[in-house]
Enzyme design. Sequence first.
Site, short mmCIF file in Angstrom:
data_model
loop_
_atom_site.label_atom_id
_atom_site.label_comp_id
_atom_site.label_asym_id
_atom_site.label_seq_id
_atom_site.Cartn_x
_atom_site.Cartn_y
_atom_site.Cartn_z
N GLY A 5 0.78 -1.22 0.00
CA GLY A 5 0.00 0.00 0.00
C GLY A 5 0.82 1.28 0.00
N SER A 6 0.32 2.26 0.75
CA SER A 6 0.86 3.62 0.68
C SER A 6 2.26 3.78 1.24
CB SER A 6 -0.09 4.58 1.41
OG SER A 6 -1.35 4.62 0.77
N THR A 7 2.81 2.73 1.86
CA THR A 7 4.21 2.82 2.29
C THR A 7 5.13 3.03 1.10
OG1 THR A 7 4.43 0.40 2.18
CG2 THR A 7 3.83 1.37 4.31
N PHE A 8 4.66 2.71 -0.14
CA PHE A 8 5.48 2.88 -1.34
C PHE A 8 5.51 4.32 -1.83
CE2 PHE A 8 6.23 -1.46 -1.50
CZ PHE A 8 6.83 -1.88 -2.67
N LYS A 9 4.63 5.16 -1.34
CA LYS A 9 4.54 6.52 -1.87
C LYS A 9 5.82 7.31 -1.67
CE LYS A 9 -0.50 6.79 -1.51
NZ LYS A 9 -1.66 7.31 -0.78
#
Length: 595
Positions: A312-316
């Site tokens: 999820g958003s940890t990749f942003k």
Amino acid sequence: MIRTPLRPLARILSARQKGENPDTIERENLRLRHEEIRDRGRARAEVRLLFLSLGFLAAFSTIGARMGLLAATEPVEPRSAAAGAQILATRADITDRNGRILATNMQTYALYAQPRDMVDPGRVARELAKIFPEIDPVAMERRLTDGRTFLWIRRVMSPEQMQRVHEIGDPGLLFGPREMRLYPNGQLAAHVLGGASFGAEGVSSAEVIGTAGIEKALDARLRDPAQAGTPLELSLDLTLQAAVEEILGTGMTMLNAKGAAAILMDVKTGEILSLASLPAFDPNDRPNPLVKGDPGDSPLFNRAVQGVYELGSTFKIFTVANAMNLGLVSPETMVDANAPRRWGKFTIKEFQNKNYGPLLSVENVIVKSSNVGTANIALMVGAERQAAFFQSLGFFDPTVIELVEAPGAKPIVPKRWPDITTITTSYGHGISASPMHLAVAYAAIANGGVKVTPTLLHGGVAQNGPRVMTAETAAASVRMLRGVVEHGTATLGDVPGYQVAGKTGTAEKPSRTGGYDEDKVVNTFASLFPADDPKYVLVVTLDEPVETSGSEPRRTAGWTAVPVAGEIIRRAAPLLGLRPVVEPPPVDGLTAVSN
């Protein structure tokens, strides 16, 4: 040898002159010759008898001495003279970074039977069934009376069980000494240690071999006789490991999660100080693998290393760091965040259909966790450069760590990389990796832009890995992650005095029938601390958590993974020797005085 003639001429002539019979001379000489021959034969026979007696004496002395030696020593199992036939039972201990025992050996005994020497096999079978409940007395009696000469009964026994067997008093029951692997801390660090079992076995020894975890990955090192006295020192800290597992287990229970994982890593050396996966197991009594169903449901499954999830958003932060590293944006650059965003037949939406647009700074894209803003930044980077950056962080290959399970946990990456893949992977969908991959990538941000190789071995030396981003990009990324904790989606993870920075990630789990299941999520909080000089990375992942204290169930990482990670940092930071930085409260202008 000079041979004496039987009829010497001189004596014959002399005898004839005297009128004597010459035949008497011949008979006398013949008698003397026979006596000489008998004397020589007797002498040879006496010498032969002497040497034969000495030979018999030496042989019987040797046999007697050998029998006495064998009677005075412990019985030893005969071994084949073929190469590799020897059973190596010695195995090195495993300790944590402070020398505390994680795995060691214990002297115990095996139980075997020689049925031909038994007095009463039926009674023996009944008595054994009383000591070992898993033994069927009828089946055991049948095995003891079917004509076999040898039968294993128990590979390992407790001292109490051994005493009770001894009290049976049957000469056909025998004990064989051996070493067994002992894990004195039970389930603690079970997925790191893995477990061990017996390999080649004899009545007086057994080969101990690793079956999983580091026991199997470093089996050759642990079995090396030259290093048997040198413990294998891991990077784990036993106290930290206990604290992390306790908090993670409590959080998993309170949040009704199916499973959980946590990794605490030194950002400069890559050393893993704690690695936890729940549910766990006791390596002293390792369960059997599941033969059907989802392997991830087994307690043997190491979620921290083997669990490959959409994070999820940890990749942003990777998308933004890549763009900053390329000079395309800065934290203050305003980008389009108007939601929803259409791309062909696809629609990119924000959480709960929010709209953070029309414009949002790059820093606020991270703080507010904007999907649309991140997608537009990714399109600026482009598919080729985005894929290359993810690969440089290690998201295309299994992690290199001393666990036998690690090589099988290869990330799931798109085979093709069109623009829609560039968009979805920018916020952690369409690409799957393990929490260990995530910890390695966040360590590169925390340590100033250098990729490290994770390790479970204690060394303490800073790694000089490849640079994946500039120090300025890494520092700016840390400041953005700090903003997420201060006033973004991870405020419940703020630990006073330790300046936590990090990013949340809530990813819906793929449904078996296609698409995604909205009620089943994998929540992750990737954090680093202290933000002013990052030293450690902590990744916490919860599988299918739900927070139910409010009027409606909450499934986002901010309500589940973040508070668990915050409590771990609150407990772990003092154990790591970090001193809290206490900020003084603001001075009340009405009461302040000055000289």
